[in-house]
Design a protein around this motif. Structure first.
Motif, mmCIF file in Angstrom:
data_model
loop_
_atom_site.group_PDB
_atom_site.id
_atom_site.type_symbol
_atom_site.label_atom_id
_atom_site.label_comp_id
_atom_site.label_asym_id
_atom_site.label_seq_id
_atom_site.Cartn_x
_atom_site.Cartn_y
_atom_site.Cartn_z
ATOM 1 N N ASN A 712 19.792 30.467 0.298
ATOM 2 C CA ASN A 712 18.637 31.114 -0.194
ATOM 3 C C ASN A 712 18.773 32.029 -1.331
ATOM 4 O O ASN A 712 18.094 31.643 -2.244
ATOM 5 C CB ASN A 712 17.952 31.692 0.973
ATOM 6 N N SER A 713 19.767 32.801 -1.284
ATOM 7 C CA SER A 713 20.103 33.628 -2.689
ATOM 8 C C SER A 713 20.487 32.943 -3.579
ATOM 9 O O SER A 713 19.932 33.283 -4.793
ATOM 10 C CB SER A 713 20.876 34.777 -2.166
ATOM 11 N N MET A 717 18.510 33.174 -7.214
ATOM 12 C CA MET A 717 19.211 33.260 -8.374
ATOM 13 C C MET A 717 18.820 32.512 -9.806
ATOM 14 O O MET A 717 18.701 32.707 -10.730
ATOM 15 C CB MET A 717 20.954 33.617 -8.146
ATOM 16 N N GLU A 718 19.214 31.187 -9.386
ATOM 17 C CA GLU A 718 18.985 30.129 -10.081
ATOM 18 C C GLU A 718 17.715 30.008 -10.622
ATOM 19 O O GLU A 718 17.496 29.880 -11.987
ATOM 20 C CB GLU A 718 19.469 28.716 -9.701
ATOM 21 N N ALA A 719 16.634 30.139 -10.036
ATOM 22 C CA ALA A 719 15.159 30.317 -10.320
ATOM 23 C C ALA A 719 15.086 31.450 -11.285
ATOM 24 O O ALA A 719 14.457 31.179 -12.155
ATOM 25 C CB ALA A 719 14.220 30.136 -9.256
ATOM 26 N N PHE A 724 14.081 33.777 -16.490
ATOM 27 C CA PHE A 724 14.799 34.681 -17.706
ATOM 28 C C PHE A 724 14.855 34.270 -18.951
ATOM 29 O O PHE A 724 14.376 34.582 -19.916
ATOM 30 C CB PHE A 724 15.938 35.361 -17.016
ATOM 31 N N GLU A 725 15.386 32.712 -19.040
ATOM 32 C CA GLU A 725 15.728 32.258 -20.334
ATOM 33 C C GLU A 725 14.271 31.885 -21.022
ATOM 34 O O GLU A 725 14.177 32.079 -22.105
ATOM 35 C CB GLU A 725 16.510 31.027 -19.911
ATOM 36 N N ILE A 726 13.391 31.406 -20.154
ATOM 37 C CA ILE A 726 12.121 31.009 -20.638
ATOM 38 C C ILE A 726 11.218 32.089 -21.138
ATOM 39 O O ILE A 726 10.650 32.120 -22.114
ATOM 40 C CB ILE A 726 11.206 30.411 -19.259
ATOM 41 N N ALA A 744 11.759 40.173 -15.984
ATOM 42 C CA ALA A 744 12.496 38.951 -15.657
ATOM 43 C C ALA A 744 13.807 39.317 -15.972
ATOM 44 O O ALA A 744 14.747 38.608 -15.024
ATOM 45 C CB ALA A 744 12.275 37.984 -16.936
ATOM 46 N N GLN A 745 14.394 40.034 -16.652
ATOM 47 C CA GLN A 745 15.884 40.313 -16.720
ATOM 48 C C GLN A 745 16.376 41.150 -15.572
ATOM 49 O O GLN A 745 17.642 40.886 -14.780
ATOM 50 C CB GLN A 745 16.337 41.210 -17.956
ATOM 51 N N ASN A 746 15.656 41.922 -15.158
ATOM 52 C CA ASN A 746 15.975 42.894 -14.267
ATOM 53 C C ASN A 746 15.899 41.811 -12.717
ATOM 54 O O ASN A 746 17.079 42.013 -11.714
ATOM 55 C CB ASN A 746 15.160 43.878 -13.898
ATOM 56 N N ASN A 747 15.052 41.073 -12.778
ATOM 57 C CA ASN A 747 14.921 40.127 -11.409
ATOM 58 C C ASN A 747 16.118 39.355 -11.512
ATOM 59 O O ASN A 747 16.688 38.965 -10.451
ATOM 60 C CB ASN A 747 13.868 39.203 -11.645
ATOM 61 N N ALA A 748 16.645 38.659 -12.757
ATOM 62 C CA ALA A 748 17.842 37.695 -12.745
ATOM 63 C C ALA A 748 19.194 38.565 -12.471
ATOM 64 O O ALA A 748 20.035 38.199 -11.768
ATOM 65 C CB ALA A 748 17.784 37.345 -14.246
ATOM 66 N N PHE A 749 19.030 39.869 -12.981
ATOM 67 C CA PHE A 749 20.266 40.648 -12.569
ATOM 68 C C PHE A 749 20.163 41.056 -11.013
ATOM 69 O O PHE A 749 21.439 40.706 -10.454
ATOM 70 C CB PHE A 749 20.059 42.019 -13.303
ATOM 71 N N GLU A 750 19.310 41.330 -10.510
ATOM 72 C CA GLU A 750 19.038 41.554 -9.012
ATOM 73 C C GLU A 750 19.579 40.436 -8.018
ATOM 74 O O GLU A 750 20.337 40.475 -7.116
ATOM 75 C CB GLU A 750 17.801 42.432 -8.694
#
Length: 801
Positions: A712-713, A717-719, A724-726, A744-750
């Motif tokens: 799940n994690s 992460m992939e989503a 973030f790229e979009i 978006a960046q913080n969400n990708a990082f976390e």
């Protein structure tokens, strides 16, 4: 008349316009023009650089299909640092009609080009050390202002290197090394004088030849540091020899050759990953501007900026005991810091070392050995006791005279005594109790070992997680830098104001601190593991990452026990199975079971000891070794015919049985105490069984959670990374705000942190369930592992039914 003239004029214009489609110029738009580039190298080493390969691809790509760009071999000229030869070759390239652009790579060729007052064709230089000192003062626009002349001035310069080196080392006197031909061709004193004046240090410039011994003789210990510029004439072996000798003298060496120089043994240098790509792209764009836009080379900018990263040699830093600042340590790239494969510790290596070196386990082992001696002492009471003694006495003469030969005035008596227990409840029970207590101590020692294995494995995983966090925070830092560049571009095109730039600069500072924190956390985890392994606390530990399919997790990885806890029914069945195993083989359970056997034996002894006597065999042998004085002569019995000599030896043997009739109710009190001790131990046993069951079931719940959390994690992460790229792409185009990009960046990082954490949580859960069961697969024999596999397969078959 006017009408005819007007029509004639229009007709001529029309005809001319039509004819223009058939002029050679127009026709050439379909046929690419030839563009020949000649290059003057200071030496063959320039020509062999990978930069040339990149340049030969970059220029044609930028010029497109309108130009046929070539780099003919006959116009690829190397002077080999010969001044006359370089002048001839430069003149050839300037006068040959086939050559359209001249590029000079190196100080010698660049100096000749600068000194030439009449450049006949566009000339681009990469080898200008000090524009002002070499006679090329830049204009306010950052151009040369000299017809047909442009050069590349990078952010990596002599001044940058000297100042960066001083910030890192704080030297007071520095030796500056140049290739000998540069040292004589262009005196570096002028730029160096200005640089050292700003930072307040002393310097001496040296020309480097092949004989490095004479150079080393001039650089004494009054120098703190050495700056080594490009030394093309020296082989890598010579450079290594030079840098090694300087390090042995305790001198810090900074190299202008970046990563390559640091690999050769310099302490530090600056590195740019895509330096050659950036320079070649700038040269290609300059050529495009000259031929497509008819821009004179004198009006093209010379400055090329790119980000550089400090590179440090870990081995040399250790040799010099060099400790840079935290931000340097964690933001630098370290050479020779990556261990060899043989230096990487697997979890198996760490556990073996812990079992051999951990101090808590060693203390437990010694305690167990000490307890075993108590067991042997108790058993020794069952063996016969033999003792020997010697006694010398001297009594008064009258007493000896009246002893009738039984006591001499002076005598020496030797005695040998024997005792053997025939029956003693106290001795027998003590031997048996100590046996059970030793079993308890051994089980306790086994539990300590399991605890150590668990602690070390968790410390190992925590260290791996800390290393992963460093990688994640570094990627986050690079991402923040990229976003800052985008914000700066947005500001330039008017998509946003400078507030976005300030916000990303603030985030950049926070990201750098996160990298520092992650590195410090890694060092803290090294301390934990070093402590458990009884290692030097300051020594680094290089650990090898683990896979979820590693054999150490036999029966517990995604295809094993974790697969058995995928639903409530499966979890219930496997829980009962694991609890049954834990109650049987968990050392702490076995420890209490052995104590119960001991107390039961003690209780039965206390019950019988009140009525059963103790029986022992005793014997002694006495011999007079020497006699003297009165009482040593023969004894004459009155009426007897002869005298009797005193006895020289005697012996006796007896069997003794004893039973205390009254001891102040001590035996009864002992019996009652043992009874209560047993009841207490029974309660403790029940509680420990409950604790073990609770620990097992809790560990299984955790295993079920962590095994599903991995998938799940990872999906989250992939989503988050795709999102973030979009968002970043839309931000660069001015479609979304900075707040959305930061979120978006913080969400990708976390999410990346969570994905990494899920893996290590699963690994920790797998070790926790093994500890709860009371055995680790790594410590099992092959037969035991096979039996575990068979048991799990049977459970799988039950579940399938």
């Amino acid at each position: 008349m006017f009408y005819l003239t007007k029509n004639l004029t229009l007709s001529i214009i029309f005809l001319l316009s039509i004819s223009s489609f058939y002029t050679p110029t127009a026709f050439s738009q379909d046929q690419p023009q030839d563009l020949t580039i000649g290059i003057l190298y200071d030496a063959q080493v320039y020509k062999e650089s990978k930069f040339i390969d990149i340049l030969e691809k970059e220029v044609p790509a930028v010029m497109g299909s309108s130009y046929n760009v070539t780099f003919p071999d006959k116009y690829q000229l190397s002077s080999e640092w010969d001044d006359d030869r370089a002048h001839e070759q430069f003149k050839l390239l300037q006068t040959d009609k086939e050559v359209d652009v001249v590029i000079c790579l190196g100080v010698l060729g660049s100096t000749i080009a600068i000194q030439n007052k009449n450049l006949t064709k566009p000339t681009i230089l990469w080898g200008v050390i000090d524009p002002k000192g070499q006679g090329v003062p830049l204009t306010e626009e950052g151009t040369t202002g000299i017809h047909n002349l442009n050069f590349i001035l990078t952010s990596s310069s002599l001044k940058t290197d000297i100042i960066t080196f001083h910030d890192a080392i704080k030297y007071e006197k520095i030796a500056v090394l140049f290739d000998d031909y540069i040292h004589h061709l262009y005196s570096p004193a002028k730029p160096l004088d200005r640089i050292v004046k700003d930072i307040g240090v002393e310097y001496t410039a040296f020309g480097v030849k092949q004989d490095i011994d004479s150079l080393l003789a001039q650089i004494d210990t009054t120098y703190d540091a050495v700056y080594a510029s490009f030394m093309f004439k020296l082989s890598d072996e010579k450079k290594k020899e030079l840098f090694e000798a300087l390090a042995e003298r305790g001198l810090y060496v900074f190299t202008a050759e970046g990563e390559e120089g640091v690999k050769n043994g310099a302490l530090a240098g600056l590195k740019t990953e895509d330096k050659f790509d950036i320079i070649s792209r700038r040269i290609a764009l300059n050529i495009e501007a000259i031929f497509y836009e008819n821009t004179n080379a004198k009006d093209l900018p010379v400055r090329v900026d790119y980000e550089e990263k400090i590179v440090l040699n870990a081995a040399v830093a250790g040799q010099l005991s060099y400790l840079p600042k935290w931000n340097v340590i964690f933001n630098a790239e370290w050479i020779d810091a990556v261990p060899e494969e043989s230096e990487l510790l697997s979890l198996e290596n760490v556990l073996d070392e812990a079992i051999a070196e951990n101090m808590n386990y060693k203390a437990s082992q010694f305690g167990t050995l000490s307890g075993d001696e108590l067991r042997k002492v108790a058993n020794s009471a069952l063996m016969p006791t033999i003792s020997a003694s010697m006694a010398g006495t001297w009594i008064d003469q009258p007493t000896a005279d009246r002893a009738f030969g039984t006591r001499a005035e002076r005598q020496l008596l030797g005695t040998l005594e024997l005792q053997q227990v025939i029956y003693s409840e106290k001795v027998f029970v003590n031997a048996r109790v100590q046996k059970y207590l030793q079993q308890s101590r051994e089980a306790g020692n086994e539990q300590v070992m399991l605890d150590v294995v668990y602690q070390v494995s968790i410390a190992y995983f925590n260290l791996l997680y800390a290393k992963t966090q460093i990688q994640i925070t570094e990627r986050y830092l690079e991402s923040t830098k990229r976003n800052l560049e985008i914000a700066q571009l947005r500001e330039n095109v008017g998509y946003s104001g400078n507030s976005d730039v300030y916000r990303w600069q603030s985030n950049l500072a926070q990201s750098e601190q996160q990298v520092i924190d992650a590195n410090l956390q890694e060092r803290q985890q090294m301390l934990v593991l070093n402590s458990l392994l009884n290692r030097d606390m300051s020594s680094p530990i290089f650990v090898k990452d683990v896979e979820l399919t590693d054999g150490i997790y036999a029966g517990l990885a995604s295809e094993g026990m974790a697969n058995l806890v995928k639903d409530p029914i499966s979890l219930l069945i496997i829980s009962d199975y694991v609890v049954d195993r834990a109650v049987l083989q968990r050392p702490v359970v076995q420890q209490y079971a052995a104590q119960m056997l001991a107390i039961q034996r003690q209780q039965s002894s206390d019950s019988r000891n009140r009525f059963i006597p103790e029986v022992a065999l005793q014997g002694s042998y006495n011999r007079f070794l020497a006699r003297g004085g009165s009482g040593t002569e023969s004894i004459t019995i009155p009426g007897g015919a002869t005298g009797l000599d005193p006895l020289d030896q005697n012996w006796n043997i007896s069997i003794v049985a004893s039973i205390p009739l009254f001891s102040g109710f001590q035996k009864n009190r002992n019996y009652q105490k043992t009874k209560y001790d047993k009841l207490q131990l029974e309660a403790q046993q029940q509680q420990i069984n409950l604790d073990v069951e609770k620990e097992v079931r809790s560990a299984l719940y955790e295993l079920a959670s962590t095994s599903t959390n991995i998938t799940n994690s990872r999906e989250a992460m992939e989503a988050a990374q795709k999102n973030f790229e979009i968002v970043r792409d839309n931000y660069s185009k001015g479609r979304v705000s900075i707040i959305e990009l930061i979120d978006a960046q913080n969400n990708a990082f976390e999410s990346e942190q969570n994905a990494a954490n899920a893996v290590y949580q699963f690994l920790q859960s797998s070790m926790k369930i093994q500890r709860a069961v009371g055995t680790f697969s790594l410590l099992q024999t092959d037969e035991e592992r096979e039996q575990t596999t068979e048991d799990i397969n049977e459970l799988l078959q039950k579940l399938d039914r």
